[in-house]
Scaffold this active site. Structure first.
Site, PDB file in Angstrom:
ATOM      1  N   HIS A  29      38.989  41.861  40.545  1.00 44.22           N
ATOM      2  CA  HIS A  29      38.997  40.473  41.016  1.00 44.22           C
ATOM      3  C   HIS A  29      37.915  39.625  40.330  1.00 44.22           C
ATOM      4  O   HIS A  29      37.999  38.405  40.345  1.00 44.22           O
ATOM      5  CB  HIS A  29      38.951  40.385  42.552  1.00 44.22           C
ATOM      6  CG  HIS A  29      37.606  40.608  43.182  1.00 44.22           C
ATOM      7  ND1 HIS A  29      37.216  41.814  43.708  1.00 44.22           N
ATOM      8  CD2 HIS A  29      36.575  39.776  43.401  1.00 44.22           C
ATOM      9  CE1 HIS A  29      36.006  41.718  44.204  1.00 44.22           C
ATOM     10  NE2 HIS A  29      35.585  40.486  44.043  1.00 44.22           N
ATOM     11  N   SER A  63      30.043  41.739  44.183  1.00 43.03           N
ATOM     12  CA  SER A  63      31.234  42.369  43.641  1.00 43.03           C
ATOM     13  C   SER A  63      30.953  42.904  42.261  1.00 43.03           C
ATOM     14  O   SER A  63      30.375  42.212  41.424  1.00 43.03           O
ATOM     15  CB  SER A  63      32.366  41.364  43.558  1.00 43.03           C
ATOM     16  OG  SER A  63      33.036  41.346  44.770  1.00 43.03           O
ATOM     17  N   ASP A  69      39.916  48.420  42.370  1.00 37.37           N
ATOM     18  CA  ASP A  69      39.418  47.090  42.013  1.00 37.37           C
ATOM     19  C   ASP A  69      38.423  47.144  40.846  1.00 37.37           C
ATOM     20  O   ASP A  69      37.228  46.951  41.030  1.00 37.37           O
ATOM     21  CB  ASP A  69      38.774  46.457  43.253  1.00 37.37           C
ATOM     22  CG  ASP A  69      38.635  44.946  43.116  1.00 37.37           C
ATOM     23  OD1 ASP A  69      38.747  44.439  41.987  1.00 37.37           O
ATOM     24  OD2 ASP A  69      38.414  44.276  44.143  1.00 37.37           O
TER      25      ASP A  69
END
Ligand code: ARG
Ligand code: GLU
Length: 699
Positions: free
Chosen positions: A84, A634, A224
């Protein structure tokens, strides 16, 4: 020995259930925590983590793009981050013909790696050093009584420091950041590398598996990750993209551990957390829980309904709005989780109880808190807050895309620093118009006329008809008209009479009025610098404590343990998920859970065995731990006690997303992609064995 400030968070700290620490600690000051970290399992010294003199772990961590973290895992500048985080760059290279979002992409040699400098320009930053500049920034500022004058002096000193350090090279970035509400100032000096290329990404069915259904949720099975490489000139210096650039050789890269993790293991994370609000008062929490979040959720729900409808109808539109939708829904869902988490953990009540104790300890805190409450009790204050966040949503975050383009144009024309392109590549006029209608009617419904732009006040019809007229007549809502105008003579003066541009100027008037109201509040000597005064007084009330600094997009270290948790009544979660779970989830009709045929074939063939956990012979996908994280973390490397890479942080678990304001170690968990799942996908799914060799050495 100072103790960590447990008092502030004592109400929720069941240390026996989960040992955890609310801090996102500053690397240069990690010495204060190192004894505690070592007692909990860490086998490194403070110097191994951050050193100004020799290569340390911090040299392997990058700020990735505008708001994520990545880590270098090879001597040739290979960088891992989340799918992402790479999403918008992957999307930029995707089209209906080459759909890398859908099919994945793997460069089988360096020549095939894809540069990312068009549309969305990608760069990474490496931190050189941190320096405390508090004494310079704050010298004698206590004697400046006028709040405006005081903050002006501070701002000037900051720019001067930044300017002096910046001067050394075009790619040096110097930033002075405020800590503890402006009670401490640190200088961060970075080197920026502007040539970063896409090396590999799994298809969305792996990288976004679970989609928005599973987002912010544990148990999780998302692969991810995406892979990039930093390039430099032949002298290893930063350089703009050029075919003659070569892979960057870092001072330090992370070693990967394939041994896996067990419950209770020490875990540590280095990254760039964005914003937390640990010193929020009960009044602030109340506003977030009961006013701001619900109003923001309402606006974004309207926006998402329209995007979802049109994306379901067309593959082209689906690609165009993929990143916009993901961004919109991500915070939307988080705000919902935050409201429910604050409610469920009774954050307001707990904060009030803490404040009662604080008020009895410190007369100054008592006064400050009372004044702050009185300010919030005024309905103007809350309305202003709503208007402020709606302004951002509509103009800056593309609620009305024509207005967002007009704003980009305006900033390009007025501010040298922000040259960004107006590109209609990801714009669909029909969707955009309907979305603008939906968003604008929420704006007009929830805000009184005093917050409306002038032409809306004068408009005789509905908010929707106002938008229809805007979209019919503005060049910012029509690519052909826009390009035509740009080719005509005197286009710049013509643009100033464009309806979206006119509306923008009116919205700027609205914003200035809002800023003015804020200023008036700040001029009120009682409320000026509330944060600064409150945190200072709070620290004086607990002189023996170490206070965790709020996140502010600077490098931080969080630590904790690998641990499952009790989520709800009779619901407990274990700390890891496995490949079995992917197969189970894939057997539903939910499109978020489809998987590539090849993945289920590899499962059946047990091709994952080389990466399986030695204890259960299963492939572990994700795990949870008690490290305190937030947006920006992240892609952060999650490290074991030896400082080896065991996974990539990518999310938080639903019950604990209120941790920005109210961290509760019994239920707040960060979600990490197990590095062995990443290796399995690169090796067995993609067949990119050259990357495995690069990361692990010869097998
Ligand atoms: N919630 C994670 C974060 O805050 C992941 C977001 C991306 N995933 C998604 N399904 N939209 O960024
Ligand atoms: N997904 C988040 C990010 O992009 C990290 C998760 C969080 O907010 O904790 O930064």
């Amino acid at each position: 020995m100072k103790k960590l400030l447990t008092t502030l968070f004592i109400f929720t700290l069941h240390l026996s259930a989960a040992r955890a620490d609310v801090g996102m600690w500053i690397p240069t000051l990690i010495g204060k925590n190192i004894a505690q970290m070592q007692a909990e399992g860490l086998r490194l010294s403070a110097d191994d983590i951050y050193s100004a003199n020799h290569a340390s772990l911090k040299d392997a961590v990058v700020m990735f793009g505008g708001g994520c973290t990545g880590e270098i895992v090879s001597s040739d500048g290979l960088v891992l981050t989340n799918h992402h985080c790479g999403y918008q760059y992957i999307q930029q290279h995707s089209s209906v013909q080459h759909n890398y979002l859908a099919n994945g992409f793997w460069a089988m040699s360096k020549a095939e790696e894809l540069p990312c400098y068009e549309h969305h320009k990608l760069s990474v930053q490496l931190l050189n050093y941190i320096e405390d500049v508090t004494d310079i920034v704050l010298a004698q500022t206590d004697t400046i009584a006028n709040a405006d004058a005081r903050s002006k002096t501070i701002r000037e000193r900051i720019s001067e420091i930044e300017h002096n350090r910046q001067a050394s090279s075009k790619y040096t970035i110097a930033e002075v950041e405020s800590f503890y509400g402006g009670n401490q100032y640190l200088l961060f000096v970075y080197t920026e590398y502007p040539d970063v290329r896409l090396v590999g990404t799994p298809p969305s069915e792996i990288g976004k598996f679970g989609g928005d259904t599973d987002n912010w949720v544990w148990p999780r099975h998302t692969g991810d990750f995406s892979i990039f490489r930093i390039y430099a000139d032949k002298d290893n210096n930063p350089a703009e993209y050029s075919a003659s650039n070569v892979p960057f050789h870092p001072k330090k890269h992370l070693r990967i551990s394939t041994k896996g993790v067990a419950e209770g293991d020490f875990a540590m994370l280095i990254g760039y957390p964005g914003t937390t609000n640990l010193y929020a008062t009960s009044t602030d929490i109340e506003a977030t829980q009961n006013i701001i979040n619900p109003k923001l959720i309402e606006l974004r729900t309207a926006k998402l309904n329209v995007m979802n409808k049109y994306q379901a109808k067309s593959e082209k539109v689906n690609i165009q709005y993929a990143a916009k939708n993901a961004q919109t829904s991500n915070a939307w869902k988080k705000w919902k989780g935050e409201v429910s988490g604050l409610r469920k953990t009774q954050a307001i009540e707990k904060k009030r109880a803490f404040e009662a104790e604080l008020r009895s300890k410190s007369a100054l805190c008592d006064t400050l808190l009372s004044e702050y409450e009185a300010y919030y009790a005024n309905s103007n204050t809350t309305q202003t807050l709503i208007a402020y966040s709606y302004w951002t949503e509509i103009v800056q975050r593309g609620g009305i895309e024509a207005l967002q383009y007009a704003y980009t144009y305006y900033r390009n024309a007025t501010d040298d620093d922000t040259q960004s392109n107006i590109s209609f590549k990801d714009f669909d006029a029909t969707l955009s118009e309907e979305m603008a209608c939906a968003v604008w009617s929420v704006y007009c419904k929830n805000l009184p006329k005093q917050y409306w732009p002038k032409s809306m006040v004068a408009w005789k019809g509905s908010p929707e008809s106002f938008i229809h007229s805007l979209y019919a007549n503005s060049v910012f809502a029509n690519e052909n008209k826009f390009n035509k105008l740009r080719q005509s003579k005197h286009w710049a003066s013509k643009i100033t009479v464009d309806p979206a541009y006119t509306l923008l100027t009116e919205m700027l008037v609205v914003r200035d009025a809002l800023l003015g109201q804020r200023k008036n509040i700040n001029r009120n000597p009682k409320l000026a610098n509330f944060n600064h005064n409150y945190i200072k007084a709070l620290m004086q009330a607990y002189p023996d404590s170490i206070f965790p600094p709020d996140a502010n997009f600077t490098m931080r270290i969080s630590y904790g343990h690998v641990a499952g948790y009790d989520a709800d009544d009779a619901v407990s979660y274990s700390y890891f998920t496995t490949f079995d779970g992917i197969i189970e989830k894939s057997q539903t009709n939910n499109p978020d859970y489809t998987i590539p045929q090849r993945l289920s074939d590899l499962y059946k063939q047990k091709a994952y065995l080389p990466y399986a956990d030695p204890l259960d012979q299963k492939l572990h996908i994700c795990f949870v731990s008690t490290c305190h994280t937030t947006g920006g973390n992240s892609g952060s490397p999650v490290l074991n006690a030896n400082g080896e890479l065991i996974g990539l942080n990518f999310d938080r678990a639903w019950n604990g997303v209120m941790s920005d304001m109210s961290y509760d170690p019994t239920i707040c968990r960060n979600i990490t992609l197990d590095i062995r799942y990443l290796l399995f996908i690169v090796d067995k799914y993609a067949g990119a064995t050259h990357l495995i060799k690069e990361m692990l050495g010869e097998l």
